[in-house]
Design an enzyme around this catalytic site. Structure first.
Site, short mmCIF file in Angstrom:
data_model
loop_
_atom_site.label_atom_id
_atom_site.label_comp_id
_atom_site.label_asym_id
_atom_site.label_seq_id
_atom_site.Cartn_x
_atom_site.Cartn_y
_atom_site.Cartn_z
N CYS A 300 0.82 -1.21 0.00
CA CYS A 300 0.00 0.00 0.00
C CYS A 300 0.86 1.26 0.00
CB CYS A 300 -0.97 0.00 1.17
SG CYS A 300 -0.22 -0.18 2.78
N PHE A 301 2.14 1.13 0.36
CA PHE A 301 3.07 2.26 0.30
C PHE A 301 4.14 2.07 -0.76
CE2 PHE A 301 1.55 2.44 4.77
CZ PHE A 301 0.96 3.70 4.72
#
Length: 332
Positions: A300-301
């Site tokens: 997600c990052f």
């Protein structure tokens, strides 16, 4: 409005990385079905390796509607869906004119026999001789010369000549690409336009190439662009050496390993339209102080953590392992 909250059964990961993975998995499964499971597929593969809808009695019409909504949601959320739709399908979505070149992508033999021949000087007379017909109506004909539906209103009484052959080619191309899947295509478009209105496509001034990139991303991976738009967190000489080793290893990877590494790190195997500079957040490399670890990721990052290895070869071995064996989503 608030995006999707995707969770996989027996998995703890959440967030954007898991959402990207969902669309990636669905797109790859649909593409694979067209190749390996034709009896139940909604697509057939064209000679240029793109996908075109097909009619399938084993697939309900509602599933084509759902497919349209899936494509719409991917576009709405700016998620990559690795589904290489044909130029004809993309043009139909955008309400662009179907051209004879789109038939070439689907069936080169038909294009050369029924369209290219017509485009030559005196092509109408040559086509009459080829089909053994004195007059060729504006109607569909199969490979055996059996006449089917009209290509236009009063088509049975409108005959091909040099003056109207370009109109005939246009109508023939459109029917060849869409005639057999018209109801399926309507269901697909109905689902798509419920999510992304048709008017919005018109106002966007996208062409079919732009739409292909928005939907599927960029399939090739430019290592120099990847490196240029990577955030690194390395301070010591040892850490900087490991970062350099990383890029050396990635540069040596083959065409299958690079997308697998990108998939492991970001949740998607394709590059966003415009390149790595449009990856949000930017791809980040961090160092893991435990040399016994394998690389891990927070998709997600868009972050990959690589262990402090003692050599280029040790790092190569560990990266190859995650490319070969990993089917998870990192740590998310």
């Amino acid at each position: 409005k608030n995006g999707l909250d995707v969770r996989f059964e027996n998995e703890y990961g959440t967030g954007n990385g898991v959402t990207r993975s969902l669309f990636s998995i669905i797109g790859e499964e649909l593409s694979t079905d067209a190749l390996r499971n034709e009896k139940f597929s909604m697509f057939h593969i064209l000679p240029d390796s793109t996908l075109m809808l097909k009619s399938n009695s084993r697939v309900g019409k509602f599933e084509y509607y759902c497919l349209g909504r899936l494509v719409g949601v991917a576009l709405l959320l700016h998620e990559i869906l690795p589904l290489p739709l044909s130029s004809a399908m993309l043009k139909i979505i955008l309400d662009e004119e179907i051209r004879s070149e789109d038939v070439l992508a689907l069936d080169p033999e038909y294009y050369h026999n029924r369209i290219l021949l017509l485009l030559k000087p005196g092509g109408v007379d040559m086509m009459r001789a080829f089909l053994d017909m004195d007059n060729i109506p504006f109607a569909w004909m199969d490979s055996n010369g059996v006449i089917g539906e009209e290509l236009c209103e009063n088509g049975f009484h409108t005959y091909l000549c040099e003056e109207n052959k370009f109109e005939y080619i246009h109508l023939l191309s459109e029917y060849y690409l869409c005639g057999y899947v018209r109801s399926e295509m309507q269901m697909f478009l109905s689902g798509l336009y419920e999510v992304v209105p048709k008017q919005l496509f018109k106002e966007s001034h996208l062409d079919f190439v732009d739409l292909a990139l928005l939907l599927g991303g960029v399939s090739s991976i430019d290592i120099s662009d990847w490196k240029k738009h990577t955030v690194t967190q390395a301070e010591t000489i040892e850490e900087k050496n490991i970062i350099e080793w990383f890029w050396e290893v990635v540069d040596d990877m083959d065409a299958e390993q690079k997308p697998r590494l990108l998939q492991f790190s970001t949740g998607c195997s394709r590059v966003p339209p415009g390149g790595f500079g449009n990856l949000s957040p930017l791809f980040t490399l961090k160092l893991d102080n435990d040399p016994s670890h394998l690389p891990t990721a927070t998709t997600c990052f868009n972050t990959l953590r690589i262990p402090l290895c003692s050599s280029n070869e040790e790092l190569r071995s560990k990266l190859n392992k995650i490319c070969k064996y990993s089917t998870t989503f990192g740590e998310n």
